[in-house]
Each structure stands twice: as structure tokens, then as C-alpha cells.
Design a protein around this motif. Structure first.
Motif, PDB file in Angstrom:
ATOM      1  N   GLY A 157      37.507 -42.096  67.532  1.00  0.00           N
ATOM      2  CA  GLY A 157      38.017 -43.822  68.895  1.00  0.00           C
ATOM      3  C   GLY A 157      37.135 -42.744  69.791  1.00  0.00           C
ATOM      4  O   GLY A 157      35.878 -43.233  70.091  1.00  0.00           O
ATOM      5  N   ARG A 158      37.888 -43.898  70.715  1.00  0.00           N
ATOM      6  CA  ARG A 158      36.337 -43.677  72.273  1.00  0.00           C
ATOM      7  C   ARG A 158      36.393 -42.283  72.289  1.00  0.00           C
ATOM      8  O   ARG A 158      34.866 -41.736  73.128  1.00  0.00           O
ATOM      9  CB  ARG A 158      38.106 -44.033  73.571  1.00  0.00           C
ATOM     10  N   VAL A 159      36.950 -41.391  72.235  1.00  0.00           N
ATOM     11  CA  VAL A 159      36.326 -40.277  72.642  1.00  0.00           C
ATOM     12  C   VAL A 159      35.639 -39.143  71.567  1.00  0.00           C
ATOM     13  O   VAL A 159      34.206 -38.837  71.998  1.00  0.00           O
ATOM     14  CB  VAL A 159      37.528 -39.093  73.059  1.00  0.00           C
ATOM     15  N   GLY A 160      36.097 -39.355  70.550  1.00  0.00           N
ATOM     16  CA  GLY A 160      34.785 -38.977  70.008  1.00  0.00           C
ATOM     17  C   GLY A 160      33.994 -39.691  69.428  1.00  0.00           C
ATOM     18  O   GLY A 160      32.727 -39.323  69.033  1.00  0.00           O
ATOM     19  N   ARG A 161      33.300 -41.289  69.657  1.00  0.00           N
ATOM     20  CA  ARG A 161      32.645 -42.109  69.940  1.00  0.00           C
ATOM     21  C   ARG A 161      31.298 -40.769  71.254  1.00  0.00           C
ATOM     22  O   ARG A 161      30.216 -41.226  71.055  1.00  0.00           O
ATOM     23  CB  ARG A 161      32.917 -43.425  70.142  1.00  0.00           C
ATOM     24  N   ALA A 162      32.312 -41.543  72.852  1.00  0.00           N
ATOM     25  CA  ALA A 162      31.672 -40.438  73.571  1.00  0.00           C
ATOM     26  C   ALA A 162      30.662 -39.104  72.859  1.00  0.00           C
ATOM     27  O   ALA A 162      29.513 -38.756  73.902  1.00  0.00           O
ATOM     28  CB  ALA A 162      32.490 -40.703  74.789  1.00  0.00           C
ATOM     29  N   PHE A 163      31.883 -38.592  72.144  1.00  0.00           N
ATOM     30  CA  PHE A 163      31.081 -37.025  71.700  1.00  0.00           C
ATOM     31  C   PHE A 163      29.665 -37.345  71.503  1.00  0.00           C
ATOM     32  O   PHE A 163      28.493 -36.024  71.440  1.00  0.00           O
ATOM     33  CB  PHE A 163      32.433 -36.610  71.423  1.00  0.00           C
ATOM     34  N   LEU A 164      29.647 -38.261  70.156  1.00  0.00           N
ATOM     35  CA  LEU A 164      29.174 -38.481  69.529  1.00  0.00           C
ATOM     36  C   LEU A 164      27.251 -38.756  70.391  1.00  0.00           C
ATOM     37  O   LEU A 164      26.637 -38.176  70.088  1.00  0.00           O
ATOM     38  CB  LEU A 164      29.054 -39.020  68.395  1.00  0.00           C
ATOM     39  N   GLU A 165      27.622 -39.576  70.925  1.00  0.00           N
ATOM     40  CA  GLU A 165      26.485 -39.890  72.137  1.00  0.00           C
ATOM     41  C   GLU A 165      25.716 -38.953  73.182  1.00  0.00           C
ATOM     42  O   GLU A 165      24.995 -39.048  73.368  1.00  0.00           O
ATOM     43  CB  GLU A 165      27.005 -41.036  73.254  1.00  0.00           C
ATOM     44  N   LEU A 166      27.105 -38.015  73.152  1.00  0.00           N
ATOM     45  CA  LEU A 166      26.689 -37.124  74.704  1.00  0.00           C
ATOM     46  C   LEU A 166      25.786 -36.358  73.552  1.00  0.00           C
ATOM     47  O   LEU A 166      25.057 -35.202  73.976  1.00  0.00           O
ATOM     48  CB  LEU A 166      28.111 -36.602  75.392  1.00  0.00           C
ATOM     49  N   LEU A 167      26.388 -35.302  72.423  1.00  0.00           N
ATOM     50  CA  LEU A 167      25.715 -34.527  72.047  1.00  0.00           C
ATOM     51  C   LEU A 167      24.041 -35.296  71.352  1.00  0.00           C
ATOM     52  O   LEU A 167      23.337 -34.568  71.563  1.00  0.00           O
ATOM     53  CB  LEU A 167      26.723 -34.380  70.691  1.00  0.00           C
ATOM     54  N   HIS A 168      23.988 -36.141  71.343  1.00  0.00           N
ATOM     55  CA  HIS A 168      22.404 -37.317  70.611  1.00  0.00           C
ATOM     56  C   HIS A 168      21.910 -36.805  71.577  1.00  0.00           C
ATOM     57  O   HIS A 168      20.649 -36.706  72.129  1.00  0.00           O
ATOM     58  CB  HIS A 168      22.605 -38.739  70.792  1.00  0.00           C
ATOM     59  N   GLU A 169      22.007 -37.345  72.846  1.00  0.00           N
ATOM     60  CA  GLU A 169      21.862 -37.117  74.669  1.00  0.00           C
ATOM     61  C   GLU A 169      21.067 -36.025  74.846  1.00  0.00           C
ATOM     62  O   GLU A 169      20.234 -35.796  75.107  1.00  0.00           O
ATOM     63  CB  GLU A 169      22.302 -37.635  75.694  1.00  0.00           C
ATOM     64  N   LYS A 170      21.888 -34.552  74.326  1.00  0.00           N
ATOM     65  CA  LYS A 170      22.162 -33.524  75.136  1.00  0.00           C
ATOM     66  C   LYS A 170      21.366 -32.251  73.376  1.00  0.00           C
ATOM     67  O   LYS A 170      21.814 -31.077  74.177  1.00  0.00           O
ATOM     68  CB  LYS A 170      23.661 -32.912  75.328  1.00  0.00           C
ATOM     69  N   ARG A 171      21.135 -32.760  72.686  1.00  0.00           N
ATOM     70  CA  ARG A 171      20.715 -32.364  71.687  1.00  0.00           C
ATOM     71  C   ARG A 171      19.938 -31.109  72.331  1.00  0.00           C
ATOM     72  O   ARG A 171      19.909 -29.589  71.825  1.00  0.00           O
ATOM     73  CB  ARG A 171      20.453 -32.518  70.793  1.00  0.00           C
ATOM     74  N   GLY A 172      18.805 -31.857  72.693  1.00  0.00           N
ATOM     75  CA  GLY A 172      17.351 -30.974  72.500  1.00  0.00           C
ATOM     76  C   GLY A 172      17.393 -29.598  73.688  1.00  0.00           C
ATOM     77  O   GLY A 172      17.006 -28.900  74.298  1.00  0.00           O
TER      78      GLY A 172
END
Lengths: 331, 331
Positions: free
Chosen positions: A12-27
Motif C-alpha cells: 500500500g502507501r507505506v509499503g511503496r514509500a518504503f521501496l522507494e526510500l530503500l532504492h534511494e538510500k541503498r548506497g
């Protein structure tokens, strides 16, 4: 570099936001914390999907639900890391999150949760299961998200006795009350919050005080070592308030807020949710709009107030990431 | 029950407050955290003393200085726990604390410090020594004491990038500026703070902004992974302000505060200490008297503000105890 498997429950909204954030912060997580997060699978009610080697948005998430192996089997077949629980569960039965979290702990996975249901439904149950298996159950995302209420209560106040907790824990009701202070009536203020995507189309969990009560309960149980239940809380919401209460408060230099409160009287802990008008001398007077805040009164450290933290899916996602880093980073 | 040896360095106001607090909270620490703290020895410049089996005030502290075995030998002869560093050191050489802290790490002891000198004198030196030996160096007591600035920056904001830090970090100057806002002149406000036991007889470290700069430096280095030095900070104190600046600010609805600030410009971090007048919309506007507060601006969590925490030897002692519990409690 430490490789850590993640399994996300909920899209949902939080799950998708988490995926986006993880992508952004992985490095950044590799550099700063020496942790290489690997997203092993994402599950929602329809089944699971295994992303490619990359992360959202490169991965094929959004298609192929049901192609991942069955959730309990995946938990057993790969190296346990952290399960991120964002599927919204029923606060009475705790399902479906409760069963999925129990399965995670059973298979040796830590948990970071944004879902309140399973925690509210059986206070102490998951905590005890995690303790028995020496696993971590982190619930910042479920309690006040980016407002670090639990971190402060549990870590920063360690050794102190918390005598009182007073918090503005729900951004939607605080926004409605702020608008009402400026002269809007309840219905208009609610509609305005809905139009801005802040209040849900069914706002009852917010305006009846239930969401505030859930968060108060999670904070109190974690901070004070209690195992209180939802039924122990006296709750009054902001629906059905006298129409001009907020405006009158404002005219006399005060502000109307919906507070979640823990107080102690003769050794017993009392929890309540109720609106109250407070003046500028109150540490949470200036908490306006969707902002949140909480004050802890202690025996040895005086009063400590925490205010802010983005009230949004991104703020909740940031709280989940923070908890996951805390679980896996070297001390 | 886990037995943990403690060695206290320093027997001034903070050291004594720590002993009192430990005595008061010892049973609580056994019950809540499963830790049994044992005070092995207390050292000050004149030498050390071994308390009896009990704690202050039962123990014989106050007499017998010099009867304990030599500090480095004691560190090697008993099971390492935590050294509590409260001896005030020189901020340029870092001595005598620096040598005593290095000896502690060398012998396998964790450290909880209330003394800024050794940390400011050689940024990164003790941190690196602790990391190499897998030991913990906790410095809440040295940075903002009971105000959980470091906990929030390092743990609660994990994964977020801190874009800006703005803090009122020195209770004495904030009290003086608060009094000046109410019409007192600088000299009268300082004398009043001295009479109340808040400002020291030589107040220069506070009023020149040096103490604020020390705390800002410790918070920034820990939170942002920098190794900046005291000489990197531009500092303006509150001595020598135009006499009616605070009163004028108050008349226009503002409040004059002494801020420690970290800002980023084109990737570079800038640290400064300077007075500024802020209005009621500022999150630290309401921080009055000896209170402290700090706001962190982040990329993912919005603004997070922490206010309060007792400004006193007892508050500093509570911060030390919190750090020691964090070092030794089971996760």
C-alpha cells in the motif's frame, strides 16, 4: 559488508514509500552502516513477487503477484534478515499480520512493523515470542513513525522513571482542530483534510481517538513495561465536540488539542484520550497542523519533549528504515 | 543477573550526583535491566578510594583518598566494565582525561563521559581507539546531558541525512538572555544567574559561546560522521551584545537566543555559534530559562525538535546512567 535479506509485507502507501526510500538510500546504507540490503520478496494478500537484482523501480514489482514461493517456505529457505510488516490488520484479531509476524519470528527473522493491529490485539504476545528467540521486534513505524517517541522513551530515558506521558499523536485530528481554531466548523475542517489527502474517506479511526489510543498504548507498554490493553483506555474523540470550542480556546489565547495521556496515581497507571485546551506555556502548544509531539515527565531528567517528524508514508518509511538499520548495524 | 564493574573518575558536582543517583537506582537497574552495578573505585587527582560493598552514602567515600591501588593497575586486575569520566580536562591538551580514557580503552573498558575536554581536543582519536577494540564510547553526558540530542541524531535519524542542526545548547546563556528580555541588563542578569548557582564565578566559557561550540562540535561529529575541530567554528558569544537587543527583540514579539548551528552549503559543513532573534514560529522560541533544545532538519523525516532535560548535576548524572545502561543491557 554485511548482506541482509528483507521481506516486505504489504504494498500500500507505506509499503511503496518504503521501496522507494530503500532504492534511494541503498548506497548510503552500504557506505554509512556497512549494510547491503537485499529485497528477497514482497508479499500482499494476492501472493508474493521476487524483484530482480535491483530495487524498485527497476524491479518488476507491480506485476507477477503470486509468482514468488509461498511466504512461510521463503522464510525457511533463505538467510533470515528482517520482515517489514505493512499489511493493515484488524486490531481485534490482529490478523492477517499477527500470523505472518509469528511465522517470521518462528523462522528466525527480526521484524520492523508499521502495522498496529497485531501489537494492539495481543499486548506482549509478539514481544515475548521475539524475546524467547533473541530476535528484535521494532515498532517505531507503528507508534509515532518519524517522531522518535519510542526511541526517546526506551533508550534516552533508560534508568529514569516515566511519571507522565502526554502526546499529540494523530496528525489528522490535530489538523482538524487547528483549522477549527481558525473558525472552520468540524465538517468543513474534516472535508478540507480529506481533500488534502490527509484524512481518509472513512475518518472514524482518527476522529474517534482510536488511532491516538493505539499509539499511546504501544508507547506506554514499551516505555513502562506494562501489558495494558485497548480496553484499559478511556477514549473521547473530537467528533461531537461543542462546535465553537476550538475557536473559543483560540480567542482566549489557548489551543485545543487531542491528547493521549499516561498518568500515575497511587502506583496505578491510567491511560486516557481526550481533547483539552492548553496555553502557550504548555510544551505542545505550538504543535500545529499535521505535526505531532510528546512530552515525557521523569523523576531524574525533568521534562523531555519531542516534536515533529514528517506525517506521511515517506515519514513512516523512514521510521521503518531507521529501525532496520538499528537491528542490523554493528554496535 | 549481569555484574558490571564501574570506575568513577572525578568527585566534583557531577561525580557526586552520579554516586547518589546510582545508589538510588541500583535496585531498579537490577529489576528492569538485569544489571548489577558494582562500584570498584573512585579516583580524583589525589588518588583513588575503594568504597565498601555498599554504595554512597554507606561507603567511605569522602575519606581515604589514595588508598586504592593505582588506576591503571586496577583496570587490568578486575573484570572490565565501564569507566565514568567526570574529571574536567583542558580542551586544548585534553588532559588529564585523555590519558585516563586511553588507559581505560587499552585495558578493555567501555567509557561514559561527562567531560568534553578529551573529545574536543582530539576529534576522532578516542572514537577510533574504541572502534579498534570493539568498545563503546558514550558521550551524552558531555554533549547535552539529559537532553537526548545525540541519541536522536545518531539512532532516531539513522538512514536520514541531517541537513541542518540548530540548538540552544547552554542553559546559562539562555537564562541570561531570558532575563535580559525581561529588562535586566547583562551584568545584572549574569549576577542573578551566579547567585542562583547556575553561572560559574568565571562565566567566560558559557558567555563567550565556547561551551555551546564544544557541544555543537560533539553533536555534529557524532551525527554527521565528521572530524571537525574547535578551530573550524565561528563563534560569537553574548558578552558584548548591544545592551537592549534582547529587550527590543521581546518588544517586537521575538526572543533572543544563542544558537549553535550546523548548515550545509555546496556539500561543505559549516559550524557557527551566534545570537539571533527568532519569532514564535521558530521551534525553539519557547525554550526559556535554563532549558535547552535542538532541531534537526532532515531529508526524509522532516524537522525533529527535542526540548528539555534537566540542566543540573543530577541531569548530567542521569545521562551518564542512561549511557551505561545502554552499554550493558541485553539487546
Amino acid at each position: 559488508m554485511k548482506e541482509v535479506n528483507l521481506v516486505l509485507l504489504g504494498y500500500g502507501r507505506v509499503g511503496r514509500a518504503f521501496l522507494e526510500l530503500l532504492h534511494e538510500k541503498r548506497g548510503d546504507c552500504r557506505e554509512r552502516y556497512g549494510i547491503d540490503f537485499r529485497l528477497a520478496a514482497v508479499y500482499r494478500r494476492e501472493g508474493g513477487v521476487v524483484p530482480g537484482t535491483g530495487f524498485y523501480p527497476e524491479s518488476k514489482i507491480g506485476a507477477g503477484w503470486g509468482t514468488a514461493m509461498e511466504y512461510p517456505r521463503l522464510l525457511r529457505e533463505i538467510m533470515p534478515g528482517t520482515v517489514i510488516q505493512c499489511i493493515v490488520s484488524d486490531p481485534e484479531s490482529g490478523q492477517p499480520g499477527l500470523g505472518m509476524m509469528q511465522a517470521a519470528l518462528e523462522a528466525g527473522w527480526h521484524i520492523a512493523a508499521a502495522d498496529k493491529g497485531p501489537l494492539v490485539a495481543g499486548p506482549g504476545v509478539l514481544e515475548e515470542a521475539a524475546r524467547r528467540k533473541n530476535l528484535k521486534l521494532k515498532i517505531s513505524g507503528a507508534s509515532a513513525a518519524a517522531l522518535p517517541a519510542l526511541d526517546v522513551a526506551v533508550r534516552s530515558l533508560a534508568g529514569a522513571t516515566i511519571l507522565r506521558i502526554e502526546g499529540i499523536l494523530n496528525g489528522t485530528t490535530n489538523l482538524i482542530l487547528t483549522s477549527m481554531g481558525e473558525g472552520m466548523d468540524y465538517t468543513a475542517a474534516l472535508r478540507d483534510a480529506q481533500r488534502r489527502g490527509i484524512a481518509e474517506s472513512d475518518p472514524s479511526r482518527d476522529v474517534t481517538g482510536m488511532d491516538t489510543a493505539f499509539k499511546l498504548l504501544l508507547i506506554c507498554n514499551a516505555a513502562c513495561g506494562t501489558e495494558l490493553s485497548f480496553s484499559d483506555i478511556e477514549i473521547q474523540g473530537i467528533d461531537g465536540l461543542p462546535p465553537d470550542l476550538a475557536e473559543q480556546a483560540k480567542k482566549s489565547g489557548k489551543a485545543l488539542k487531542l491528547f493521549g495521556r499516561m498518568t500515575r496515581a497511587e502506583g496505578a497507571i491510567r491511560l486516557e484520550v481526550a481533547p483539552a485546551a492548553v496555553g502557550p506555556e504548555h510544551p505542545l502548544f505550538a504543535v500545529r497542523g499535521t505535526e505531532k509531539g510528546v512530552t515525557f515527565t521523569t523523576d531524574t531528567m525533568g521534562d523531555i519533549t519531542v516534536i515533529g517528524g514528517r506525517s506521511s508514508p515517506r515519514g513512516a518509511a523512514a521510521a521503518l528504515l531507521k529501525d532496520i538499520i538499528d537491528i542490523h548495524k554493528a554496535d
